[in-house]
Design an enzyme around this catalytic site. Structure first.
Site, PDB file in Angstrom:
ATOM      1  N   GLY C  54     -18.356  27.758   7.749  1.00  0.00           N
ATOM      2  CA  GLY C  54     -18.908  28.070   9.004  1.00  0.00           C
ATOM      3  C   GLY C  54     -20.548  27.963   9.028  1.00  0.00           C
ATOM      4  O   GLY C  54     -20.887  28.381   7.865  1.00  0.00           O
ATOM      5  N   GLY C  56     -24.468  29.527  10.238  1.00  0.00           N
ATOM      6  CA  GLY C  56     -24.567  30.924  10.662  1.00  0.00           C
ATOM      7  C   GLY C  56     -25.010  31.780   9.335  1.00  0.00           C
ATOM      8  O   GLY C  56     -25.343  32.761   9.512  1.00  0.00           O
ATOM      9  N   HIS C  57     -24.557  30.965   8.282  1.00  0.00           N
ATOM     10  CA  HIS C  57     -24.830  31.625   7.050  1.00  0.00           C
ATOM     11  C   HIS C  57     -26.105  31.131   6.264  1.00  0.00           C
ATOM     12  O   HIS C  57     -26.363  31.420   5.117  1.00  0.00           O
ATOM     13  CB  HIS C  57     -23.580  31.673   5.853  1.00  0.00           C
ATOM     14  CG  HIS C  57     -22.499  32.069   6.581  1.00  0.00           C
ATOM     15  ND1 HIS C  57     -22.250  33.255   7.177  1.00  0.00           N
ATOM     16  CD2 HIS C  57     -21.057  31.390   6.947  1.00  0.00           C
ATOM     17  CE1 HIS C  57     -21.032  33.344   7.659  1.00  0.00           C
ATOM     18  NE2 HIS C  57     -20.413  32.070   7.340  1.00  0.00           N
ATOM     19  N   LYS C 105     -15.157  29.296  -0.050  1.00  0.00           N
ATOM     20  CA  LYS C 105     -14.955  30.849   0.152  1.00  0.00           C
ATOM     21  C   LYS C 105     -13.672  31.033   0.600  1.00  0.00           C
ATOM     22  O   LYS C 105     -12.920  30.410   1.617  1.00  0.00           O
ATOM     23  CB  LYS C 105     -16.046  31.384   0.962  1.00  0.00           C
ATOM     24  CG  LYS C 105     -17.592  31.217   0.595  1.00  0.00           C
ATOM     25  CD  LYS C 105     -18.568  31.390   1.366  1.00  0.00           C
ATOM     26  CE  LYS C 105     -18.643  31.291   2.957  1.00  0.00           C
ATOM     27  NZ  LYS C 105     -18.797  29.746   3.411  1.00  0.00           N
ATOM     28  N   ASP C 110     -11.089  28.371   5.729  1.00  0.00           N
ATOM     29  CA  ASP C 110     -11.690  27.460   4.542  1.00  0.00           C
ATOM     30  C   ASP C 110     -10.814  26.846   3.939  1.00  0.00           C
ATOM     31  O   ASP C 110     -10.814  25.390   3.505  1.00  0.00           O
ATOM     32  CB  ASP C 110     -12.981  28.344   3.979  1.00  0.00           C
ATOM     33  CG  ASP C 110     -14.012  28.597   4.817  1.00  0.00           C
ATOM     34  OD1 ASP C 110     -13.842  29.598   5.867  1.00  0.00           O
ATOM     35  OD2 ASP C 110     -15.101  28.002   4.783  1.00  0.00           O
ATOM     36  N   HIS C 219     -19.149  37.320   8.779  1.00  0.00           N
ATOM     37  CA  HIS C 219     -18.565  36.608   9.944  1.00  0.00           C
ATOM     38  C   HIS C 219     -18.788  37.618  11.102  1.00  0.00           C
ATOM     39  O   HIS C 219     -18.112  37.247  12.124  1.00  0.00           O
ATOM     40  CB  HIS C 219     -17.411  36.159   9.922  1.00  0.00           C
ATOM     41  CG  HIS C 219     -17.167  34.946   8.888  1.00  0.00           C
ATOM     42  ND1 HIS C 219     -16.692  35.424   7.548  1.00  0.00           N
ATOM     43  CD2 HIS C 219     -17.416  33.707   8.861  1.00  0.00           C
ATOM     44  CE1 HIS C 219     -16.812  34.215   7.041  1.00  0.00           C
ATOM     45  NE2 HIS C 219     -17.221  33.101   7.613  1.00  0.00           N
TER      46      HIS C 219
END
Ligand code: ADP
Ligand code: ADP
Ligand code: MG
Ligand code: MG
Ligand code: MG
Ligand code: MG
Lengths: 219, 333, 333, 219
Positions: C54, C56-57, C105, C110, C219
């Site tokens: 995702g 946002g990391h 991860k 994922d 998250h």
């Protein structure tokens, strides 16, 4: 009654107390038009000064104590107020010279030199919304009180009253020096934190002088 | 106030101890008075570079101490200029006989404290020159202000002057390069939220959920104007316009575009802003030949960002590309 | 919701465009499907490394694409695993004939999406191996959970496996190194605040001014427990204890200590935490020989941090020190 | 009445609508025990599916449409639900085979295959607090309704009712798969978002089947 080293020490202690007491208020004023550290800065500085007062020699002159205040503030406050107030005390110490007592004339000379020191370092003019707006009315009122034959305590009381009024007068102004100048019109309606702290310190001078005079009269 | 700290008064000391522990070999930290210096300082014959200022802007300045950049950094209390003592101590520690350049952000406190330290150093026969960084176009440089503030452009001055010192330039030459960078970089910032100074315990300004501050500094000072929240692209345009007008930047210019986060802005948002800024410059015929994106000159946990544009020429480009090895900026080594 | 964005749905595309604009020469960005690859991919004869997850990391994973680390990164929607299509496209793009390693991860999404992509790649005769990173000790690996999560340790896996691939190791050998790093790294994180997913528009969890979450993921999932706010040192101890017990780490071990910010935590606070963590390890006779401090595996604007400890040996140390040239991690080149 | 491609298309459109309508609710459920994207994920996926429906050939079988849904969800949803729901539709399509109409038996076979697909990919058991806890009761209820001689619409209505109850039943549970499993006891009291969305989708199946049957009876 001319004021000796005992008064200077009392004044400095009272200044430290009043700064600690008004720390939050000064931080709040500085948050509004600056960066919110003024109360913290002065509290750190005056606490350091108080910690050094015990080490003072028995025969220290008023000038020597003022110089100790100056160097301690310069080396512990930082920011704009550290060098500015530090210079005020440094120049005040110079004006006090080797005198063991400060009469009304000497007090006016000390205050004038202190104010001149701030102006020399900071280049602010009256009306720029800085601590100068507390100091300059204070110096003028002190001189007037002295000219009118006022006692030392009366000279300092006049200075404190004028500084207080001067600090209050900064509220409606736009700032032209220091961080508040970045704000333009948004500084309007807020009192300058440095003017406020200077007025507190000068009030401490007047109060301690009055207390000493009272004690001497009684004693 | 919710912070990952122990005691508001211990923030700087503990952080500096952390910097020392994290970057052994690169840095040494002196206490009493506190400053951060290159592990190998002083470098014989090299101009020493000293910068400093209030803490809370990390990685500025300690993160830029190392080969090709600063020789020492002097951290003050949070958002408060350091006093002259540690500046003097740092100046003495990094003097390799070729003199020391002070890189000072234009704030009354920083200027006065560095000035005093420079006087004291001169009295000890160390040659000191000072460069005042004032890249923030949000503040007009006029009789009616304390002058422009030094903001994110400071990193570019430190990197490029550091490279000049590293290649062996004289104190005058390094100072001239630093002045040149300062003369050619313009910046402006904005904030979505206010930082919380640890000892104050409250946000530096109150701002509504649908408002932003334009033209902020890096100390939690409120900005020049407060406006309703806008899309990122509109905000970028609002910051870029005065930057580009000011120098002015022109079609054909080659520039370094630097999008700097204020500490609490996620990188993903900085890239969104970068995208727009690059697009606008390109549209005006200004060529982005070097870039920097990230949190380099911060204001604690403040959300917001600034844009800096530096006009490059061959010399500045070469100095920018020169090797640098610091905690926060590293390449070529 | 106050964010520096244009449209919640355009966040990833615009950020990726910004990454492309900011790191020309280092990266290329493909769209439709979207992935980020090394400018010089594929490298003939080198094992290709692909990671993703995702968005946002950031800087994970795009910021770690480059020499000595990843060959490609595949960003999904915010906090949402990418679909198999772009993973497959990235895998094909970076295959230099020596096979491709997927670094995944450990989240159901994922794992499943990478699994499908790997199946599809195999069907196209690309040899793919997968390593699942699951370093988070906050989650017990048991029949009663989806297993440990992959968190900040992922960066260490990517860096060290990347160095192994760069020196010419085979796919099996690179996979073995990656497994080894994953087997020797343990992490745990905490949050002071919750992130705000752009399309959700609200904080991912509600938390009071005097509470913190311990054992969070990346998250915005709430943590294992919520406790009253504590001083930084107490929090560090609370995270370190389960990390050290788990491997277990022992006196005499040499380790890499990594203090990772969640995106909204100022660096000054990360250093305060680092200081304590280093102190505790030292007290236990564990030697910190390598360090990393900064925002590397983030959770949008979340305030908080994680600690990772990786047990080093000579080989891992050498691979850690090997040159790397990416947007977010760079040395030796 | 056996259900043809028209019903599958209606069902898919209705699913897309119901997902969009409940997007915020599904995001909220997922914020509570996951990462707050489930509603957004499915909305993105089903919107993509709807965009592709117009391109469907006139003679497409139910299985072909289900397969289109599967591949589109797999390539647009991501996360855990993308591959899992995608696999459900893919296996469902396999069970539908080349049939042009689905009778009660075929529907049960499709639902069973779909559920088995989810279990195959996700390895969750009943009671793990996942979408399986909507699908398994739905499959069981559908089979029972079929065994009792129910019509296609009745079979789907039974599935939808059971899925709804199954989703609600997840509330008091601890989760053992997916992100919610990280929460331990803290997941208690929250409904599983994937079970909820599956129940919404199965309700859409029942509703569109009922509408088709009603229309056919009237027509
Ligand atoms: N140029 C100047 N001349 C006189 N006083 C000044 C000047 N600049 C700032 N000041 C005073 O300093 C005060 C701020 O002090 P402080 O908050 O301690 O330092 P800083 O502005 O560096 O944070 C202002 O309120 C103002 O009174
Ligand atoms: N192993 C699994 N088996 C079945 N369903 C699962 C599994 N893991 C997760 N799910 C379902 O997926 C849902 C979450 O989907 P979504 O939020 O879209 O993906 P993600 O968890 O990747 O963010 C959960 O509510 C649960 O119903
Ligand atoms: Mg201040
Ligand atoms: Mg200050
Ligand atoms: Mg997700
Ligand atoms: Mg989710």
């Amino acid at each position: 009654m001319a004021l000796g080293t005992g008064w200077v020490v009392d004044w400095v202690r009272a200044s430290a107390e009043v700064v600690k007491e008004h720390r939050t208020e000064l931080v709040r004023l500085d948050r509004e038009i600056g960066d919110g550290d003024h109360g913290e800065n002065l509290d750190r500085g005056f606490s350091a000064v108080v910690a050094k007062l015990d080490g003072i020699e028995a025969d220290a002159t008023p000038g020597a104590v003022l110089k100790l205040v100056a160097t301690t503030l310069i080396s512990t406050v930082g920011g704009a107020s550290g060098p500015l107030l530090g210079t005020a005390y440094l120049k005040g110490a110079g004006a006090a010279g080797a005198a063991t007592e400060l009469d009304a004339d000497a007090l006016v000379a000390v205050l004038t030199a202190a104010r001149d020191g701030v102006v020399l370092r900071g280049k602010a003019e009256s009306g720029d919304k800085t601590m100068v707006d507390a100091w300059t009315p204070a110096v003028d009122a002190a001189a007037a009180a002295r000219d009118a034959g006022g006692s030392e305590a009366e000279v300092l009381a006049a200075a404190a009253d004028a500084a207080e009024a001067g600090a209050a007068a900064t509220e409606p102004w736009v700032a032209r020096k220091g961080r508040a100048s970045y704000l333009g019109e948004r500084a309007i309606g807020h009192r300058d934190p440095g003017a406020q702290s200077s007025s507190l310190i000068l009030r401490a001078a007047a109060d301690t002088a009055a207390a000493q005079t009272a004690a001497a009269t009684e004693g | 106030m919710k912070k990952l700290i122990n005691d508001p008064r211990a923030v700087v000391d503990e952080a500096v101890a952390g910097i020392a522990a994290a970057h052994k070999g690169l840095l040494v930290v002196q206490t009493d008075p506190t400053f951060i210096a290159r592990a190998d300082a002083p470098t014989k014959g090299k101009v020493g570079l000293v910068s400093g200022g209030g803490s809370g802007h990390e990685p500025l300045h300690g993160g830029f101490v190392g080969y090709g950049m600063l020789d020492a950094a002097v951290p003050g209390a949070v958002f408060t200029s350091p006093t002259p003592d540690p500046i003097l101590a740092a100046t003495k520690a990094v003097d390799g006989g070729a003199g020391v350049l002070h890189i000072v952000k234009n704030y009354t406190g920083d200027v006065l404290n560095f000035e005093t330290a420079a006087d004291l150093a001169s009295a000890e026969d160390i040659e000191v020159r000072s460069v005042i960084v004032d890249d923030d176009v949000a503040v007009k440089d006029s009789l009616y202000t304390a002058g422009r503030r030094g903001v994110a452009g400071t990193v570019l001055v430190e990197k490029i002057a550091g490279a000049a010192a590293e290649r062996g330039d004289s104190l005058d030459a390094v100072a001239a390069i630093a002045e040149k960078v300062n003369g050619q970089v313009r910046s402006m910032g904005m904030a979505l939220t206010a930082p919380i100074v640890p000892h104050a315990g409250e946000p530096s300004f109150d701002i509504a959920e649908d408002e932003i501050e334009i033209g902020i500094g890096i100390h939690g000072e409120p900005g020049r104007v407060r406006i309703p929240l806008e899309p990122a692209d509109a905000i970028v345009d609002r910051l870029l316009d005065p930057i580009l007008e000011d120098l002015p930047f022109q079609s054909g210019d080659k520039v370094l575009l630097f999008v700097n986060g204020m500490g609490g802005t996620p990188l993903v948002e900085l890239y969104i802003a970068f995208r727009r800024a690059a697009e606008v410059l390109e549209g005006k015929g200004i060529e982005v030949t070097r870039t920097l994106v990230g949190n380099y000159v911060t204001s604690l946990e403040m959300q917001g960002f600034s844009i800096s544009v530096l006009k490059l020429d061959d010399e500045l480009t070469e100095l920018w590309d020169a090797p640098v090895q610091t905690a926060a900026l590293r390449w070529g080594r």
